[in-house]
Design a protein around this motif. Structure first.
Motif, PDB file in Angstrom:
ATOM      1  N   THR A 272       1.057  -1.202  -0.030  1.00  0.00           N
ATOM      2  CA  THR A 272      -0.004  -0.076  -0.082  1.00  0.00           C
ATOM      3  C   THR A 272       0.940   1.227  -0.029  1.00  0.00           C
ATOM      4  N   ASP A 273       0.380   2.311  -0.664  1.00  0.00           N
ATOM      5  CA  ASP A 273       1.379   3.592  -0.736  1.00  0.00           C
ATOM      6  C   ASP A 273       0.342   4.593  -1.016  1.00  0.00           C
ATOM      7  N   SER A 274       0.572   5.776  -0.617  1.00  0.00           N
ATOM      8  CA  SER A 274       0.069   7.204  -1.126  1.00  0.00           C
ATOM      9  C   SER A 274      -0.067   7.460  -2.508  1.00  0.00           C
ATOM     10  N   HIS A 275      -1.174   8.109  -3.041  1.00  0.00           N
ATOM     11  CA  HIS A 275      -1.383   8.336  -4.386  1.00  0.00           C
ATOM     12  C   HIS A 275      -0.183   9.460  -4.540  1.00  0.00           C
ATOM     13  N   ASN A 276       0.192   9.064  -5.911  1.00  0.00           N
ATOM     14  CA  ASN A 276       1.264   9.905  -6.570  1.00  0.00           C
ATOM     15  C   ASN A 276       0.805  10.459  -7.723  1.00  0.00           C
ATOM     16  N   HIS A 277      -0.149  11.714  -7.348  1.00  0.00           N
ATOM     17  CA  HIS A 277      -0.787  12.499  -8.218  1.00  0.00           C
ATOM     18  C   HIS A 277       0.067  13.224  -9.330  1.00  0.00           C
ATOM     19  N   ILE A 278      -0.328  13.338 -10.432  1.00  0.00           N
ATOM     20  CA  ILE A 278       0.238  14.099 -11.606  1.00  0.00           C
ATOM     21  C   ILE A 278      -0.659  15.392 -11.484  1.00  0.00           C
ATOM     22  N   ILE A 290      -7.830  25.910 -12.730  1.00  0.00           N
ATOM     23  CA  ILE A 290      -8.393  24.617 -12.323  1.00  0.00           C
ATOM     24  C   ILE A 290      -7.218  23.825 -12.296  1.00  0.00           C
ATOM     25  N   VAL A 291      -6.965  23.115 -11.034  1.00  0.00           N
ATOM     26  CA  VAL A 291      -6.064  22.392 -10.824  1.00  0.00           C
ATOM     27  C   VAL A 291      -6.613  20.921 -10.877  1.00  0.00           C
ATOM     28  N   GLU A 302     -10.437  17.805  -8.887  1.00  0.00           N
ATOM     29  CA  GLU A 302     -10.308  18.967  -9.198  1.00  0.00           C
ATOM     30  C   GLU A 302     -10.366  20.060  -8.284  1.00  0.00           C
ATOM     31  N   GLU A 303      -9.600  21.038  -8.200  1.00  0.00           N
ATOM     32  CA  GLU A 303      -9.623  22.143  -7.266  1.00  0.00           C
ATOM     33  C   GLU A 303      -9.574  23.581  -7.992  1.00  0.00           C
ATOM     34  N   GLU A 304      -9.984  24.428  -7.417  1.00  0.00           N
ATOM     35  CA  GLU A 304      -9.693  25.862  -8.008  1.00  0.00           C
ATOM     36  C   GLU A 304      -8.835  26.522  -7.169  1.00  0.00           C
ATOM     37  N   GLU A 305      -7.752  27.181  -7.605  1.00  0.00           N
ATOM     38  CA  GLU A 305      -6.816  27.866  -7.083  1.00  0.00           C
ATOM     39  C   GLU A 305      -6.613  29.386  -7.724  1.00  0.00           C
ATOM     40  N   ALA A 306      -6.102  30.421  -6.861  1.00  0.00           N
ATOM     41  CA  ALA A 306      -5.752  31.665  -7.403  1.00  0.00           C
ATOM     42  C   ALA A 306      -4.593  31.526  -8.150  1.00  0.00           C
TER      43      ALA A 306
END
Length: 456
Positions: A272-278, A290-291, A302-306
């Motif tokens: 088991t391991d943590s997600h390796n997000h791109i 949008i990230v 997805e997330e919104e960032e400044a």
């Protein structure tokens, strides 16, 4: 012991009999060259029945155990009178009908009786008392263990349990090849007789011939297999790290994924391991982008960032979105280089400049000089001809602003010529006076700190 008489009537019939006896009579040992092994060694002579006329003469070699003449020696039978019925060959024991005429007496021995002496029996004529026959009829035989006799043969003693009479019988060795583990690399090879339980040769050594069992899981890191020699009893375990094949990562929660690890030996585990997000940034509007976060296991959100504009070029550093607001961006020279010739002339770079990339006018509000590496700041107008050698003194001027005091640090007094319009440059015209040195110097002598802001 002596048995009672056994009377019987002899019925005479004319029967032509040929008694074939393969008798062996060993005689004295001599020495000769053997045609088989080529050695000059002792041998034992034995005679064997061959035909009614000839017997074979064997010369058993004590070295190789074979006939030295390879069966090529023979001689005629040498008969002598044995009894009233037979003549016998003195060498091989072959018997023939007696031809001496003694069997033609007037008594035909019609009635006989038998007497026993142990296992030997004797037949006598009731009429004339003459011995007409004899023989031996042993009871149960006892066989002793085979014992080593020569390179080629072993022997054992066979005797009658009743009378204890017996003789040795001989056989060729029951040769076998035996293998014994010697070390991790070799085994020992010897010729061995299973009959007399004796070794027939000196040991020789040969590399093991291995065969391998299947790999089996041993622990979390290794598997093992049995290594055995095909011939001897050598055996050991061989160990090796698992040859792991991994399955695909599968999402099991918002923060983790897992995958299987399997080896052909039967080992299996789950890691088991943590997600390796791109992370990917996509333009949104003038305030937000949008990230997206995507892992190879399929986890996605997805997330919104400044927007971020650390270089103040009016564009978002992450998604590239152009801003409508003002931005501040200035490029300064990395160094202000001075070169002093042997006659004391100072040369400065002519390409040094400040570039205004901002959306409005900017100005240099302050310049601070700091002396480095043991140098001292003095007024730019100082006459260096009166200063001592190697005193490390420097006066500095840039765009009309010059040093006017003595010390390690000084803030220059600036005029209004330090304003730079947008998309324009300000060329830096600088100079210095330097005290004489006895050896060439290549080092940093001053640090100039520029303070820049928006022009009012």
């Amino acid at each position: 012991m002596t048995h009672k008489k056994n009377h019987k009537i002899r019925i005479i019939s004319i029967v032509l009999s040929v008694i074939l006896l393969i008798s062996i009579f060993p005689i004295a040992v001599s020495a000769a060259s053997c045609e088989n092994c080529g050695e000059n060694s002792n041998y034992t002579v034995e005679y064997e029945y061959w035909t009614d006329i000839y017997h074979t003469i064997r010369h058993w070699c004590d070295n190789c155990g074979k006939d030295q003449n390879m069966g090529g020696a023979a001689d005629r039978h040498s008969f002598s009178h044995y009894n009233i019925k037979y003549d016998i060959c003195e060498d091989c024991g072959y018997e023939i009908d007696c031809e001496c005429g003694e069997g033609d007496s007037e008594c035909y021995h019609d009635y006989t009786y038998t007497e026993w002496d142990g296992c030997d029996w004797y037949e006598y004529c009731d009429d004339c008392g003459e011995e007409v026959d004899s023989g031996t009829e042993h009871g149960e035989y006892e066989y002793e263990e085979w014992e080593y006799y020569s390179f080629a043969r072993h022997r054992r003693f066979v005797y009658c349990v009743d009378c204890e009479m017996g003789e040795y019988e001989y056989e060729r060795h029951d040769e076998e090849i035996e293998y014994y583990s010697y070390d991790d690399y070799d085994h020992e090879i010897v010729e061995y007789c299973a009959g007399c339980d004796e070794y027939l040769s000196e040991p020789e050594y040969e590399e093991h011939t291995f065969y391998y069992s299947s790999w089996k899981d041993y622990d979390g890191d290794r598997h093992r297999r049995r290594v055995r020699c095909e011939y001897c009893d050598y055996s050991e375990y061989e160990y090796e790290n698992h040859n792991v094949v991994y399955g695909y990562w599968l999402s099991i929660s918002d923060t983790q994924h897992s995958r299987t690890a399997e080896c052909d030996c039967g080992f299996s585990s789950t890691e088991t391991d943590s997600h390796n997000h791109i992370t990917d940034y996509n333009p949104g509007d003038k305030d937000l982008h949008i990230v997206t976060y995507e892992c190879e296991c399929g986890n996605y959100y997805e997330e919104e960032e400044a927007h971020v504009d650390n270089d103040s070029d009016g564009n978002c550093d992450l998604c590239g979105t152009e801003y409508d607001t003002a931005h501040f961006s200035v490029t300064l020279p990395a160094a202000l280089i001075l070169t002093v010739s042997e006659d004391g002339t100072v040369y400065a770079a002519i390409s040094a400049m400040i570039v205004n990339n901002s959306t409005g006018d900017i100005t240099v509000t302050d310049i601070t000089l700091n002396a480095e590496n043991g140098w001292t700041i003095i007024p730019f107008d100082t006459d260096m001809a009166n200063e001592k050698v190697n005193t490390k003194l420097i006066g500095f001027r840039i765009n009309g602003s010059k040093s006017i005091a003595n010390g390690k640090s000084e803030d220059l007094t600036l005029n209004d010529e330090w304003i730079i319009p947008t998309d324009d440059v300000l060329t830096l015209d600088y100079d210095a006076v330097v005290s004489a040195v006895s050896e060439p110097v290549d080092e940093q002598v001053l640090t100039a700190v520029f303070i820049i802001g928006w022009a009012k």
